[in-house]
Design a protein around this motif. Structure first.
Motif, PDB file in Angstrom:
ATOM      1  N   ALA A   1       0.831  -1.209   0.000  1.00 44.32           N
ATOM      2  CA  ALA A   1       0.000   0.000   0.000  1.00 44.32           C
ATOM      3  C   ALA A   1       0.860   1.252   0.000  1.00 44.32           C
ATOM      4  O   ALA A   1       0.478   2.283  -0.547  1.00 44.32           O
ATOM      5  CB  ALA A   1      -0.920   0.002   1.210  1.00 44.32           C
ATOM      6  N   GLY A   2       2.033   1.132   0.613  1.00 43.47           N
ATOM      7  CA  GLY A   2       2.935   2.282   0.666  1.00 43.47           C
ATOM      8  C   GLY A   2       3.245   2.832  -0.713  1.00 43.47           C
ATOM      9  O   GLY A   2       3.436   4.031  -0.884  1.00 43.47           O
ATOM     10  N   GLU A   3       3.290   1.942  -1.688  1.00 43.55           N
ATOM     11  CA  GLU A   3       3.606   2.376  -3.055  1.00 43.55           C
ATOM     12  C   GLU A   3       2.431   3.048  -3.732  1.00 43.55           C
ATOM     13  O   GLU A   3       2.586   3.991  -4.484  1.00 43.55           O
ATOM     14  CB  GLU A   3       3.988   1.154  -3.901  1.00 43.55           C
ATOM     15  N   VAL A   4       1.254   2.516  -3.479  1.00 48.09           N
ATOM     16  CA  VAL A   4       0.089   2.977  -4.223  1.00 48.09           C
ATOM     17  C   VAL A   4      -0.616   4.131  -3.517  1.00 48.09           C
ATOM     18  O   VAL A   4      -1.053   5.094  -4.139  1.00 48.09           O
ATOM     19  CB  VAL A   4      -0.911   1.811  -4.446  1.00 48.09           C
ATOM     20  N   VAL A   5      -0.720   4.009  -2.182  1.00 48.32           N
ATOM     21  CA  VAL A   5      -1.479   5.022  -1.436  1.00 48.32           C
ATOM     22  C   VAL A   5      -0.565   5.701  -0.426  1.00 48.32           C
ATOM     23  O   VAL A   5      -0.278   5.148   0.629  1.00 48.32           O
ATOM     24  CB  VAL A   5      -2.680   4.372  -0.699  1.00 48.32           C
ATOM     25  N   ASP A   6      -0.084   6.867  -0.771  1.00 52.71           N
ATOM     26  CA  ASP A   6       0.782   7.551   0.174  1.00 52.71           C
ATOM     27  C   ASP A   6       0.074   8.725   0.835  1.00 52.71           C
ATOM     28  O   ASP A   6       0.565   9.279   1.795  1.00 52.71           O
ATOM     29  CB  ASP A   6       2.092   8.008  -0.501  1.00 52.71           C
ATOM     30  N   ARG A   7      -1.093   9.097   0.324  1.00 52.69           N
ATOM     31  CA  ARG A   7      -1.858  10.178   0.931  1.00 52.69           C
ATOM     32  C   ARG A   7      -3.296  10.056   0.418  1.00 52.69           C
ATOM     33  O   ARG A   7      -3.558   9.309  -0.547  1.00 52.69           O
ATOM     34  CB  ARG A   7      -1.256  11.522   0.565  1.00 52.69           C
ATOM     35  N   PRO A   8      -4.230  10.764   1.048  1.00 57.36           N
ATOM     36  CA  PRO A   8      -5.626  10.608   0.622  1.00 57.36           C
ATOM     37  C   PRO A   8      -5.816  10.794  -0.878  1.00 57.36           C
ATOM     38  O   PRO A   8      -6.585  10.066  -1.511  1.00 57.36           O
ATOM     39  CB  PRO A   8      -6.346  11.705   1.409  1.00 57.36           C
ATOM     40  N   ALA A   9      -5.079  11.735  -1.475  1.00 61.13           N
ATOM     41  CA  ALA A   9      -5.273  12.006  -2.909  1.00 61.13           C
ATOM     42  C   ALA A   9      -5.018  10.766  -3.753  1.00 61.13           C
ATOM     43  O   ALA A   9      -5.685  10.561  -4.775  1.00 61.13           O
ATOM     44  CB  ALA A   9      -4.357  13.143  -3.353  1.00 61.13           C
TER      45      ALA A   9
ATOM     46  N   LEU B   1       2.961   1.765 -26.138  1.00 63.29           N
ATOM     47  CA  LEU B   1       3.036   2.523 -24.892  1.00 63.29           C
ATOM     48  C   LEU B   1       3.219   1.558 -23.737  1.00 63.29           C
ATOM     49  O   LEU B   1       2.548   0.528 -23.694  1.00 63.29           O
ATOM     50  CB  LEU B   1       1.695   3.273 -24.739  1.00 63.29           C
ATOM     51  N   ASP B   2       4.128   1.857 -22.813  1.00 61.98           N
ATOM     52  CA  ASP B   2       4.259   1.034 -21.622  1.00 61.98           C
ATOM     53  C   ASP B   2       3.797   1.850 -20.427  1.00 61.98           C
ATOM     54  O   ASP B   2       4.425   2.831 -20.047  1.00 61.98           O
ATOM     55  CB  ASP B   2       5.732   0.595 -21.453  1.00 61.98           C
ATOM     56  N   VAL B   3       2.653   1.441 -19.850  1.00 63.57           N
ATOM     57  CA  VAL B   3       2.140   2.181 -18.690  1.00 63.57           C
ATOM     58  C   VAL B   3       2.515   1.488 -17.388  1.00 63.57           C
ATOM     59  O   VAL B   3       2.122   1.906 -16.312  1.00 63.57           O
ATOM     60  CB  VAL B   3       0.599   2.344 -18.744  1.00 63.57           C
ATOM     61  N   ASN B   4       3.279   0.419 -17.524  1.00 61.77           N
ATOM     62  CA  ASN B   4       3.559  -0.386 -16.338  1.00 61.77           C
ATOM     63  C   ASN B   4       4.959  -0.138 -15.796  1.00 61.77           C
ATOM     64  O   ASN B   4       5.624  -1.046 -15.341  1.00 61.77           O
ATOM     65  CB  ASN B   4       3.373  -1.875 -16.707  1.00 61.77           C
ATOM     66  N   ILE B   5       5.418   1.111 -15.863  1.00 62.07           N
ATOM     67  CA  ILE B   5       6.771   1.344 -15.367  1.00 62.07           C
ATOM     68  C   ILE B   5       6.756   1.995 -13.993  1.00 62.07           C
ATOM     69  O   ILE B   5       7.781   2.226 -13.390  1.00 62.07           O
ATOM     70  CB  ILE B   5       7.615   2.206 -16.342  1.00 62.07           C
ATOM     71  N   HIS B   6       5.580   2.315 -13.490  1.00 55.29           N
ATOM     72  CA  HIS B   6       5.497   2.973 -12.195  1.00 55.29           C
ATOM     73  C   HIS B   6       4.172   2.600 -11.534  1.00 55.29           C
ATOM     74  O   HIS B   6       3.149   2.535 -12.211  1.00 55.29           O
ATOM     75  CB  HIS B   6       5.580   4.499 -12.412  1.00 55.29           C
ATOM     76  N   PRO B   7       4.181   2.338 -10.199  1.00 54.35           N
ATOM     77  CA  PRO B   7       2.943   1.875  -9.570  1.00 54.35           C
ATOM     78  C   PRO B   7       1.765   2.834  -9.754  1.00 54.35           C
ATOM     79  O   PRO B   7       0.633   2.403  -9.898  1.00 54.35           O
ATOM     80  CB  PRO B   7       3.304   1.760  -8.084  1.00 54.35           C
ATOM     81  N   THR B   8       2.030   4.149  -9.757  1.00 54.88           N
ATOM     82  CA  THR B   8       0.887   5.067  -9.873  1.00 54.88           C
ATOM     83  C   THR B   8       0.531   5.344 -11.331  1.00 54.88           C
ATOM     84  O   THR B   8      -0.429   6.035 -11.616  1.00 54.88           O
ATOM     85  CB  THR B   8       1.162   6.405  -9.163  1.00 54.88           C
ATOM     86  N   LYS B   9       1.320   4.836 -12.238  1.00 56.65           N
ATOM     87  CA  LYS B   9       1.050   4.888 -13.676  1.00 56.65           C
ATOM     88  C   LYS B   9       1.013   6.305 -14.253  1.00 56.65           C
ATOM     89  O   LYS B   9       0.430   6.539 -15.286  1.00 56.65           O
ATOM     90  CB  LYS B   9      -0.248   4.133 -13.995  1.00 56.65           C
ATOM     91  N   THR B  10       1.611   7.263 -13.553  1.00 52.36           N
ATOM     92  CA  THR B  10       1.676   8.610 -14.140  1.00 52.36           C
ATOM     93  C   THR B  10       2.920   8.747 -15.007  1.00 52.36           C
ATOM     94  O   THR B  10       3.046   9.687 -15.771  1.00 52.36           O
ATOM     95  CB  THR B  10       1.723   9.726 -13.073  1.00 52.36           C
ATOM     96  N   GLU B  11       3.864   7.811 -14.829  1.00 46.31           N
ATOM     97  CA  GLU B  11       5.023   7.833 -15.723  1.00 46.31           C
ATOM     98  C   GLU B  11       4.844   6.734 -16.748  1.00 46.31           C
ATOM     99  O   GLU B  11       4.494   5.605 -16.394  1.00 46.31           O
ATOM    100  CB  GLU B  11       6.304   7.610 -14.926  1.00 46.31           C
ATOM    101  N   VAL B  12       5.067   7.054 -17.984  1.00 46.62           N
ATOM    102  CA  VAL B  12       4.869   6.058 -19.041  1.00 46.62           C
ATOM    103  C   VAL B  12       6.043   6.131 -20.019  1.00 46.62           C
ATOM    104  O   VAL B  12       6.810   7.098 -20.008  1.00 46.62           O
ATOM    105  CB  VAL B  12       3.554   6.306 -19.822  1.00 46.62           C
ATOM    106  N   LYS B  13       6.139   5.109 -20.846  1.00 49.66           N
ATOM    107  CA  LYS B  13       7.206   5.086 -21.854  1.00 49.66           C
ATOM    108  C   LYS B  13       6.586   4.875 -23.225  1.00 49.66           C
ATOM    109  O   LYS B  13       5.699   4.033 -23.374  1.00 49.66           O
ATOM    110  CB  LYS B  13       8.138   3.906 -21.564  1.00 49.66           C
ATOM    111  N   PHE B  14       7.061   5.646 -24.191  1.00 49.23           N
ATOM    112  CA  PHE B  14       6.560   5.486 -25.554  1.00 49.23           C
ATOM    113  C   PHE B  14       7.641   4.817 -26.395  1.00 49.23           C
ATOM    114  O   PHE B  14       8.825   5.122 -26.234  1.00 49.23           O
ATOM    115  CB  PHE B  14       6.291   6.841 -26.194  1.00 49.23           C
ATOM    116  N   ILE B  15       7.227   3.997 -27.344  1.00 45.37           N
ATOM    117  CA  ILE B  15       8.210   3.430 -28.259  1.00 45.37           C
ATOM    118  C   ILE B  15       8.711   4.526 -29.201  1.00 45.37           C
ATOM    119  O   ILE B  15       9.880   4.617 -29.515  1.00 45.37           O
ATOM    120  CB  ILE B  15       7.586   2.261 -29.056  1.00 45.37           C
ATOM    121  N   ASP B  16       7.778   5.393 -29.617  1.00 47.45           N
ATOM    122  CA  ASP B  16       8.147   6.404 -30.623  1.00 47.45           C
ATOM    123  C   ASP B  16       8.429   7.752 -29.983  1.00 47.45           C
ATOM    124  O   ASP B  16       7.945   8.784 -30.449  1.00 47.45           O
ATOM    125  CB  ASP B  16       6.993   6.572 -31.618  1.00 47.45           C
ATOM    126  N   GLU B  17       9.204   7.736 -28.911  1.00 50.44           N
ATOM    127  CA  GLU B  17       9.337   8.948 -28.114  1.00 50.44           C
ATOM    128  C   GLU B  17       9.882  10.147 -28.889  1.00 50.44           C
ATOM    129  O   GLU B  17       9.338  11.248 -28.799  1.00 50.44           O
ATOM    130  CB  GLU B  17      10.226   8.650 -26.925  1.00 50.44           C
TER     131      GLU B  17
END
Ligand code: ADP
Ligand code: MG
Length: 615
Positions: free
Chosen positions: A18-26, A295-311
């Protein structure tokens, strides 16, 4: 030594995860809103108390859950959104990791009511610190209502890290905006401590932006719309004159997900490099649609960081699309809030290798080269033509029709990507004939007529824009005029060092300068726009501007030098201009790539329609 390793019980493992996913109410709010969205809800209510400390409730009218799913959803890796590893590259939902509810249930007291649309009764479940306390059937509306009470009740360390309510609430508000902005076809309400903060109705993207940020945004934004093989880009960017000193409203989404992507954020900001003042930032609301397999959306638990193949291609497309939008639409007085069509981006064919768009343009002229169409300014400095004036300019061109037309795709146009190229003059018709009479107001503004209304041009800002584009788009060293008597200029040792560094660039721009001694320089030739009698203050100012832009890490050295040179060389307010000079200046302005703003972000012109003038 005896064995010391043991497997942690699920409740502890969940708490750690949970520490990774939920660090504050937001972050809990984000997960719950995204789940509601994934459930296909058309109406979502968010209710918080004490900035989410005591209650976060999300009520949706989505698909709901069966009795067993309602129990299972709190298990780790329990998800209905993927089934096998390959599915990770075809994700169209916000969630897929199956860990949000398990994490939330591990660190809060959770109560959920959920009902499938075709069921008579729903399920009521209470779970605390991963322990199911109760599960019963109940009567409840279709969809899901989930209440997260006393977040971190069993993790005092986390609780103590929370900031004061106003800060936690502002984090929640930001999350709410991110989710609600891009899910503009969904109704949302947001209550905090019983007070209604947002009441948003389904509409289009532009309407959602103005519902959240206020109606004034209609005037501030220009639409971006670009379809390419690699990505579709839709959204809105601020007109240059509304740039701010802080990075405020910068929203970048990919496939309906808010993302932080420094390179792509920089691509948008770069598009503004020569149209807004230094240390100012644009606002933007951009939605990129790409094939999920790229697109790779699985590089960070909160999924706000993503990777594109065609960056890198995406970087270029985004920059060019933004630039095109600013150039085309910044004159439009108010954004037309037409419904935005959803983009259905076709999957790339197997084995497809994306090609970044190419640049094809003809650099039309040597900025200091043409002397045929010179006219003399009041001080005797000629105002030169940026491009030969097209004699076919007989019919006027309505700027409005340009702003209302659908922009061509990058692929069709094959114009600028990396270079701030000037389109060849035949591709860029002037909206005003060079024969149109001009008047000068207060020796500062040029007034003329266009089919759409009265044109008012700020002569100084306009000339700055013209000179800046000539300098930056120059393809060979600029022409210069030899001075009859060389002029000596004196600098401090530190400034002399900076000037020495700039000498090669200045030579390119038409200055011939040699150093005599440590701190004395002799100027033997200058571009024609520079007054010989004012060379010392001219170079002093260039050095001041240059040093300050370098301190601010304004990273493009050539651009900041051109900006400063254009500023210094431009015809000043209070200078009387002759008829031909005014006509030339207006014609040159419309040949610019970014005619509506000066390189420092000042508006160069306004077009006032009769309706505006007489209302
Ligand atoms: P994920 O969203 O990654 O699948 P979650 O832990 O957030 O993981 O949710 C687990 C599962 O619970 C989801 O896959 C979904 O099937 C179900 N679920 C969660 N929230 C809702 C909701 N509001 N409405 C319907 N189903 C939901
Ligand atoms: Mg989820």
């Amino acid at each position: 030594m005896s064995d010391i390793i043991n497997i942690l019980p699920d409740s502890v493992a969940n708490q750690i995860a949970a520490g990774e996913v939920v660090d504050r109410p937001a972050s809990a709010v984000k997960e719950l809103l995204e789940n509601a969205h994934d459930a296909g809800a058309s109406k979502i209510q968010l209710i918080v108390k004490d900035a989410g400390r005591t209650l976060i409730q999300v009520i949706d009218n989505g698909c709901g859950m069966s009795d067993s799913d309602a129990r299972l959803c709190f298990e780790r890796h329990a998800t209905s959104k993927i089934h096998k590893a390959d599915d990770l590259f075809a994700i169209r939902t916000m969630g897929f990791r199956g860990e949000a509810l398990a994490s939330i249930a591990a660190i809060a007291q959770v109560e959920m009511k959920s009902k499938l649309h075709d069921s008579e009764l729903g399920t009521h479940i209470i779970i605390e610190g991963s322990d199911v306390k109760e599960q019963t059937t109940c009567a409840c509306p279709n969809g899901t209502s989930i209440s997260v009470k006393n977040l971190f009740f069993n993790v005092p360390a986390r609780r103590n890290f929370l900031k004061k309510d106003s800060i936690e609430l502002s984090h929640i508000e930001e999350i709410f905006k991110r989710v609600a902005l891009i899910n503009y076809q969904t109704d949302y309400t947001f209550h905090s401590n019983g007070k209604l903060l947002y009441d948003l109705h389904a509409g289009n993207f532009a309407e959602r932006i103005s519902q959240i940020f206020g109606n004034s945004h209609r005037e501030h934004l220009c639409p971006v719309n670009e379809q390419t093989d690699i990505a579709n880009i839709q959204g809105y960017v601020s007109k240059p004159e509304y740039a701010r000193k802080t990075r405020g409203e910068q929203y970048l989404f990919v496939n309906h997900r808010f993302i932080k992507h420094p390179a792509l954020n920089a691509a948008i900001e770069k598009a503004y490099a020569d149209v807004i003042p230094e240390r100012h930032y644009p606002s933007y609301f951009i939605h990129i649609s790409v094939d999920p397999s790229r697109l790779d959306v699985n590089i960070h638990p909160t999924k706000t960081e993503v990777k594109f193949i065609d960056e890198s291609a995406l970087f270029s497309i985004l920059r060019a699309a933004t630039r095109k939008a600013i150039g085309q639409f910044s004159l439009a007085t108010e954004l037309q809030f037409n419904p935005i069509e959803e983009v259905d981006f076709p999957p790339a064919p197997k084995g497809y290798i994306p090609k970044p768009p190419q640049i094809h343009y003809t650099p039309g002229y040597n900025p200091f080269g043409s002397t045929s169409s010179h006219s003399r300014s009041a001080q005797g400095a000629p105002i030169k033509s940026a491009a030969p004036v097209d004699p076919k300019w007989t019919s006027f061109f309505d700027i409005k029709s340009q702003t209302e037309s659908k922009p061509d795709t990058l692929a069709d146009k094959q114009t600028t990507i990396e270079s701030p190229a000037v389109l060849p003059s035949e591709e860029k018709p002037s909206p005003i004939s060079q024969q149109t009479p001009c008047l000068q107001l207060n020796n500062s503004y040029i007034v003329s007529v266009m089919p759409s209304g009265l044109l008012v041009v700020d002569q100084q800002a306009a000339h700055e824009r013209i000179l800046f584009e000539r300098l930056t788009n120059r393809k060979s060293p600029a022409h210069s005029q030899q001075l009859l008597f060389p002029v000596n200029c004196q600098f401090t040792p530190a400034d002399a060092e900076v000037l020495n560094e700039l000498l090669p660039d200045l030579k390119e721009y038409g200055f011939e300068i040699g150093s005599i001694g440590q701190t004395t320089f002799v100027v033997t030739a200058t571009p024609t726009d520079v007054k010989e009698s004012e060379l010392q203050p001219f170079f002093d100012q260039i050095l001041v501007d240059y040093k300050s832009s370098m301190i601010q890490k304004f990273n493009n050295r050539a651009q900041s030098l051109c900006r400063s040179l254009a500023h210094q060389m431009a015809v000043k307010k209070g200078t009387a201009l002759q008829q031909t000079e005014m006509q030339q200046l207006v014609a040159d302005l419309f040949c610019c790539q970014m005619p509506t703003v000066s390189p420092s972000g000042k508006k160069t012109m306004a077009i006032l329609s009769p309706e505006q003038l007489l209302s």
